[in-house]
Design a protein around this motif. Sequence first.
Motif, mmCIF file in Angstrom:
data_model
loop_
_atom_site.group_PDB
_atom_site.id
_atom_site.type_symbol
_atom_site.label_atom_id
_atom_site.label_comp_id
_atom_site.label_asym_id
_atom_site.label_seq_id
_atom_site.Cartn_x
_atom_site.Cartn_y
_atom_site.Cartn_z
ATOM 1 N N ASN A 179 0.801 -1.222 0.000
ATOM 2 C CA ASN A 179 0.000 0.000 0.000
ATOM 3 C C ASN A 179 0.837 1.278 0.000
ATOM 4 O OD1 ASN A 179 0.829 -0.589 2.661
ATOM 5 N ND2 ASN A 179 -0.883 0.553 3.560
ATOM 6 N N LYS A 180 2.177 1.130 0.041
ATOM 7 C CA LYS A 180 3.049 2.305 0.113
ATOM 8 C C LYS A 180 4.152 2.322 -0.938
ATOM 9 C CE LYS A 180 2.092 2.697 5.045
ATOM 10 N NZ LYS A 180 2.614 2.720 6.438
ATOM 11 N N ARG A 181 4.368 1.193 -1.584
ATOM 12 C CA ARG A 181 5.521 1.126 -2.489
ATOM 13 C C ARG A 181 5.379 2.050 -3.696
ATOM 14 N NH1 ARG A 181 4.634 -5.191 -4.115
ATOM 15 N NH2 ARG A 181 5.275 -5.330 -1.934
ATOM 16 N N HIS A 182 4.126 2.343 -4.097
ATOM 17 C CA HIS A 182 3.956 3.253 -5.239
ATOM 18 C C HIS A 182 4.558 4.619 -4.956
ATOM 19 C CE1 HIS A 182 0.619 4.413 -2.636
ATOM 20 N NE2 HIS A 182 0.468 5.524 -3.354
ATOM 21 N N LEU A 183 4.549 5.038 -3.698
ATOM 22 C CA LEU A 183 5.117 6.336 -3.322
ATOM 23 C C LEU A 183 6.630 6.346 -3.524
ATOM 24 C CD1 LEU A 183 3.022 6.727 -0.072
ATOM 25 C CD2 LEU A 183 2.698 8.060 -2.166
ATOM 26 N N ASP A 184 7.292 5.268 -3.100
ATOM 27 C CA ASP A 184 8.742 5.185 -3.267
ATOM 28 C C ASP A 184 9.131 5.069 -4.736
ATOM 29 O OD1 ASP A 184 9.857 5.026 -0.439
ATOM 30 O OD2 ASP A 184 8.364 3.443 -0.371
ATOM 31 N N MET A 185 8.319 4.319 -5.496
ATOM 32 C CA MET A 185 8.634 4.168 -6.918
ATOM 33 C C MET A 185 8.491 5.495 -7.659
ATOM 34 S SD MET A 185 7.189 0.387 -7.987
ATOM 35 C CE MET A 185 5.547 0.497 -7.282
ATOM 36 N N LEU A 186 7.421 6.213 -7.380
ATOM 37 C CA LEU A 186 7.242 7.513 -8.024
ATOM 38 C C LEU A 186 8.341 8.486 -7.628
ATOM 39 C CD1 LEU A 186 3.391 7.806 -7.618
ATOM 40 C CD2 LEU A 186 4.595 7.973 -9.806
ATOM 41 N N LEU A 187 8.701 8.488 -6.351
ATOM 42 C CA LEU A 187 9.765 9.370 -5.891
ATOM 43 C C LEU A 187 11.085 9.057 -6.599
ATOM 44 C CD1 LEU A 187 10.458 11.646 -3.859
ATOM 45 C CD2 LEU A 187 11.117 9.847 -2.233
ATOM 46 N N ALA A 188 11.351 7.769 -6.818
ATOM 47 C CA ALA A 188 12.573 7.389 -7.536
ATOM 48 C C ALA A 188 12.551 7.924 -8.960
ATOM 49 C CB ALA A 188 12.719 5.864 -7.535
ATOM 50 N N HIS A 189 11.441 7.728 -9.678
ATOM 51 C CA HIS A 189 11.364 8.242 -11.046
ATOM 52 C C HIS A 189 11.534 9.759 -11.087
ATOM 53 C CE1 HIS A 189 10.439 4.628 -13.252
ATOM 54 N NE2 HIS A 189 9.405 4.336 -12.495
ATOM 55 N N MET A 190 10.981 10.441 -10.110
ATOM 56 C CA MET A 190 10.988 11.902 -10.120
ATOM 57 C C MET A 190 12.339 12.496 -9.727
ATOM 58 S SD MET A 190 7.274 12.741 -8.450
ATOM 59 C CE MET A 190 5.739 12.404 -9.326
ATOM 60 N N THR A 191 13.102 11.770 -8.911
ATOM 61 C CA THR A 191 14.356 12.328 -8.390
ATOM 62 C C THR A 191 15.604 11.713 -9.016
ATOM 63 O OG1 THR A 191 14.362 10.751 -6.540
ATOM 64 C CG2 THR A 191 13.296 12.886 -6.174
ATOM 65 N N LEU A 192 15.570 10.439 -9.379
ATOM 66 C CA LEU A 192 16.752 9.771 -9.924
ATOM 67 C C LEU A 192 16.857 9.927 -11.430
ATOM 68 C CD1 LEU A 192 16.663 6.422 -7.899
ATOM 69 C CD2 LEU A 192 17.889 8.543 -7.362
ATOM 70 N N SER A 193 15.805 10.428 -12.077
ATOM 71 C CA SER A 193 15.775 10.586 -13.524
ATOM 72 C C SER A 193 15.034 11.870 -13.863
ATOM 73 C CB SER A 193 15.070 9.391 -14.171
ATOM 74 O OG SER A 193 14.963 9.549 -15.563
ATOM 75 N N ASP A 194 15.250 12.359 -15.067
ATOM 76 C CA ASP A 194 14.469 13.515 -15.537
ATOM 77 C C ASP A 194 13.740 13.185 -16.836
ATOM 78 O OD1 ASP A 194 16.595 13.464 -17.300
ATOM 79 O OD2 ASP A 194 17.267 15.518 -16.907
ATOM 80 N N LYS A 195 13.570 11.869 -17.086
ATOM 81 C CA LYS A 195 12.808 11.416 -18.243
ATOM 82 C C LYS A 195 11.335 11.277 -17.860
ATOM 83 C CE LYS A 195 16.673 8.969 -20.433
ATOM 84 N NZ LYS A 195 17.192 7.696 -20.984
ATOM 85 N N PRO A 196 10.439 11.162 -18.838
ATOM 86 C CA PRO A 196 9.025 10.933 -18.526
ATOM 87 C C PRO A 196 8.837 9.598 -17.798
ATOM 88 C CG PRO A 196 9.348 11.395 -20.870
ATOM 89 C CD PRO A 196 10.690 11.211 -20.282
ATOM 90 N N PHE A 197 7.722 9.450 -17.102
ATOM 91 C CA PHE A 197 7.494 8.245 -16.310
ATOM 92 C C PHE A 197 6.004 7.910 -16.295
ATOM 93 C CE2 PHE A 197 7.631 11.965 -13.588
ATOM 94 C CZ PHE A 197 6.425 11.892 -12.898
ATOM 95 N N MET A 198 5.669 6.788 -15.642
ATOM 96 C CA MET A 198 4.297 6.286 -15.576
ATOM 97 C C MET A 198 3.761 6.374 -14.152
ATOM 98 S SD MET A 198 4.797 2.953 -18.049
ATOM 99 C CE MET A 198 3.042 2.637 -18.272
ATOM 100 N N GLY A 199 2.438 6.464 -14.039
ATOM 101 C CA GLY A 199 1.791 6.532 -12.742
ATOM 102 C C GLY A 199 1.332 5.168 -12.252
ATOM 103 N N SER A 200 0.904 5.110 -11.001
ATOM 104 C CA SER A 200 0.455 3.866 -10.382
ATOM 105 C C SER A 200 -0.987 3.560 -10.771
ATOM 106 C CB SER A 200 0.558 3.981 -8.856
ATOM 107 O OG SER A 200 0.035 2.833 -8.226
ATOM 108 N N VAL A 201 -1.287 2.264 -10.947
ATOM 109 C CA VAL A 201 -2.652 1.846 -11.309
ATOM 110 C C VAL A 201 -3.200 0.752 -10.399
ATOM 111 C CG1 VAL A 201 -2.419 2.452 -13.751
ATOM 112 C CG2 VAL A 201 -1.741 0.164 -12.992
ATOM 113 N N THR A 202 -2.498 0.455 -9.307
ATOM 114 C CA THR A 202 -2.891 -0.691 -8.488
ATOM 115 C C THR A 202 -4.054 -0.396 -7.555
ATOM 116 O OG1 THR A 202 -1.133 -0.080 -6.931
ATOM 117 C CG2 THR A 202 -0.628 -1.790 -8.563
ATOM 118 N N GLU A 203 -4.500 0.859 -7.498
ATOM 119 C CA GLU A 203 -5.655 1.245 -6.686
ATOM 120 C C GLU A 203 -5.958 2.695 -7.027
ATOM 121 O OE1 GLU A 203 -8.515 1.814 -3.666
ATOM 122 O OE2 GLU A 203 -6.733 3.078 -3.841
#
Length: 514
Positions: A179-203
Amino acid sequence: MAEEAPRRRSRGGGGAARRAERTSIKIETAKYIQRNIPNFEVLTQEALETIEANADIILEEVGVNFVDNPAALQRWRDAGADVQGERVRIPRGLARKLCATAPAEFTQHARNPEKSVVIGGNNMVLAPVYGPPFVRDAKGGRRYATMEDFNKFVKLAYMSKWLHHSGGTVCEPTDIPVNKRHLDMLLAHMTLSDKPFMGSVTEPSRAQDSVDMCGILFGKEFVQNNTVMTSLTNINSPMTFDDVMMGSLEVYAANNQACIISPFIVGGAMAPVSVAGTLTQVLAEVMAGVAYSQLVRPGAPAIFGAFVSSIDMNSGAPTFGTPEASLVTYGAGQLARRLNLPFRSAGSFCGSKLPDAQAAYETANSLNMGLLSGVNFMLHSCGWLEGGLVADFEKFVMDADQLGTLHGLAKGVPVSEDDQAMDAIREVGPGGHYLGCAHTQANFKTAFWKSDLLDYKPFETWEEEGARDTYSLATSRVDYLLSNYQAPALDPAIREALEAFVAEKKAESPDAFM
């Protein structure tokens, strides 16, 4: 890709300067592919019209299920569909009419504007593997994925020249609560890269978290007026739309964010064994899904998705790189273009357990069919192993390297005066060679695609250097890229706001691993 940064040569040390140049790196991302080659089309006009007519019959007579979603059923009633229980039967022509409001192409903005991508038209955007619960590498073997693994994949995607997109769930970090991993994954995409990324769909609430975090990164008003995320909305084939995926779609469509409406097809299990039958079901499912996104918000970006594999009738396992899957993909591309929608399909698909010859054959077949079928957004373009159960580090860099060939093929054959090379042919004449002629000297640096991984050295040199195979070269490449990774700059205030949002959201509920 890590590449050599240009350095000004000092007056005293040409060799030293060149050595320094080779050891310094910069991050270079190729622009998304713009095709100058024709699409490969396998369906005749008659076949296309037959499939489209049959898809309309399915929607009108058989219908599709929207389960556990009263709001969706009401939207369909209001639009004129026949709703009985959870079954929605869509009158002939209604779905196609609704699909017409989705844009033929759109820009997905990256936080680095130079890396924004245009999805649709003659363009192809390449994104990495998505969703495996396991990872594999030479050092640790096959194991459950962790957040550390996820971060490494995001860094590799950022460092890879031929990848245009950071992707989404490049692996499933099982050490973080569900219930929390989507937050860490999004934060990684937003901070470790500056390329486009995808959002969470699991809920659906996690989709809203994705929108809210983008509001911090890009600004809330910018998000409402521009597309900054794509998301993968899988259909439970055959012809079932569940409340989780549709709930996430509703959030994204309402906020002007793109949804890939993608049937999950294993031929013979989730669709008929015939190519034409599968294409008919794919078209019906996609039209229903895209039409629904337009009921939520007319003009919301949507992508015609087609994830297709065949099945091994002995084991029941999905198979990849097969001629049947290629035919479905080519045909789906034609159908997507007739709907005037961007097309998502193909990837580095294989069923192999290791990045071996089977993986190479199946992956090459799958990547090339994607280019030739007119794919606009290629998810899973690198790192896929074991039917999508495993994200493999070595295969990630192998595949990412080979994506450069797609860029080269897509250029087509230019025939400018320089490309005609008539001066070179006159200069060399019969019996000569072109190595030293003026045309070669002027063009040799850019004339041919060059692998950053494969070995082309003479046998003796290769043997002296350890007789390394491609797998060991890929291991070294992974280590090299990760050891040279440098995070792209990000406003500290934005980073702090993102981290605070994640911390606050995590504190709102207890950990859940189910």
